[in-house]
Design an enzyme around this catalytic site. Structure first.
Site, short mmCIF file in Angstrom:
data_model
loop_
_atom_site.label_atom_id
_atom_site.label_comp_id
_atom_site.label_asym_id
_atom_site.label_seq_id
_atom_site.Cartn_x
_atom_site.Cartn_y
_atom_site.Cartn_z
N TYR A 39 4.24 35.38 31.64
CA TYR A 39 4.05 34.31 32.60
C TYR A 39 5.16 34.38 33.62
CZ TYR A 39 2.06 29.97 34.31
OH TYR A 39 1.46 29.03 35.09
N LYS A 94 -24.17 35.97 20.72
CA LYS A 94 -24.23 37.11 21.63
C LYS A 94 -22.83 37.68 21.84
CE LYS A 94 -27.67 38.91 24.03
NZ LYS A 94 -29.06 39.04 23.56
#
Length: 407
Positions: A39, A94
């Protein structure tokens, strides 16, 4: 579904944690130094690189291996318009299949929107996050519009699995079935029961493979789709032939092929008796097919038969296609998934069925003796590890050869 199996399914989805997928870190984040890279301040550096060259997002982010599985919940399984939230378990499923079979990361996204244009606009706005878009469980005919518009507006692969995924696997299995029956696709009278996304897309692909459109009889709730019928949408109009056939019974007389993508128990055994010699029946409604295999075989012994179920031979399942189609497309940064890539997947799946079956596939299905290409083995089993290499490579090569590849 039995009470025991229903409870097992609910327990599977709820325990030990809710859902089927989670996000995992791909880089260390345990020290102050790690965090300074992950970050602030380190994260600013790839941001600057992407500003200079947007293609570098594939180098510095997960975009190149990230697919959005998107639904609005308007046509979920055979349950109908259950809404976006209720469609989430299917989209998570999925996602699990993408990861399990092709090591592709997925965000499942359920969009509460019934307006096709607004749905397209929403997907376009979030598309920069992803390397590809997999549409799922969007009702027809809106699904045709959504897919076509997204392909126009996006430069990443867009794929509607209910359309092309079904079409690819059905086509591969049918070509092999007809080969075993000693028949040519161009000579076949084909009945397709179901005129939604799967039916229309499958018939379109079969025509590309050599089927004659005038020999295709598309059947919906009102009967045979014919040129004299009023109120047909544009997709049904493509297959509105000049014919005196009006009912499913009319269409089935002397038919060579039946493809069911409709609903349970809609094909009576008496109609199977009227088909031509050595017919092919793909009864693909799930979990209950248009006709149970036992019922069909009781009235005919010359049938080659497939279903969508794993407890019968010849399971026609989209998992044979969609993970590997995207794997091949992502590997070459394809800007679209085109017809050449569809056909490459068909031929790769078709050919793989003729190769010796690995022992690990036999073990997964509890089969002691080897299986080989024949009436009870038209296409590979979903757990066949060769699919990833064979189908993905064929799709990637087709993308390169057709000019769709970005690399």
């Amino acid at each position: 579904m039995s009470d025991a199996l229903r409870q097992a399914a609910l327990d599977y989805h709820s325990q030990p944690v809710p859902g089927k997928v989670r996000i995992a870190l791909s880089k260390p984040a345990g020290t102050q130094y790690d965090l300074s890279l992950a970050y602030t301040p380190g994260v600013a550096e790839p941001v600057k690189e992407i500003v200079l060259d947007p293609r570098s997002a594939y180098r510095y982010t997960n975009k190149g291996n990230l697919v959005a599985v998107i639904t609005n919940g308007t046509a979920v399984l055979g349950l109908g318009n259950v809404g976006a939230l209720a469609g989430k378990p299917v989209m998570e499923g999925k996602a699990a299949l993408f990861k399990r079979f092709a090591d592709i990361d997925v965000f499942d996204i359920e969009i509460d929107c019934d307006n096709p244009q607004e749905l397209v606009d929403t997907i376009v706005r979030i598309a920069p996050t992803f390397g590809g878009i997999n549409l799922e469980d969007i009702k027809a005919p809106e699904c045709f519009f959504v897919e076509a518009e997204l392909k126009k507006r996006l430069s990443i692969p867009v794929f509607h699995d209910d359309q092309q995924g079904t079409a690819i696997v059905v086509s591969a299995a049918l070509l092999n079935a007809l080969e075993l029956q000693g028949k040519k696709l161009s000579d076949m009278n084909i009945v397709c029961l179901g005129a939604g996304a799967a039916g229309i897309a499958t018939m379109r692909l079969l025509v590309k493979l050599g089927a004659v459109k005038e020999n295709i009889y598309l059947v919906d709730r009102e009967g045979v789709v014919h040129a004299g019928r009023a109120g047909l949408n544009a997709q049904k109009q493509e297959f509105a032939n000049m014919t005196s056939k009006r009912s499913l019974a009319d269409a089935m007389h002397d038919a060579n092929v039946f493809i069911g993508v409709s609903g349970p128990k809609l094909l009576a055994p008496e109609l199977v008796k009227t088909m031509a010699k050595n017919p092919v029946i793909f009864a693909l409604s799930n979990p209950v097919p248009e006709i149970m295999p036992e019922e069909a075989m009781n009235v005919r012994s010359d049938i080659i038969l497939a279903t969508g179920r794993s407890d019968y031979p010849n399971q026609v399942n989209n998992v044979l296609c969609f993970p590997y189609l995207f794997r091949g497309a992502l590997d070459v940064r394809a800007r679209t998934i085109n017809e050449e890539m569809y056909l490459a997947a068909v031929y790769a799946i078709q050919a793989l069925a003729k190769e010796p079956v690995p022992d690990e596939v036999l073990a997964a299905y509890g089969i002691e003796r080897g299986i080989s290409f024949g009436p009870a083995y038209l296409i590979p089993k979903p757990v066949d590890p060769r699919l990833k290499d064979v189908v993905s490579a064929a799709v990637a090569r087709a993308a390169i050869d057709s000019g769709a590849a970005g690399l």
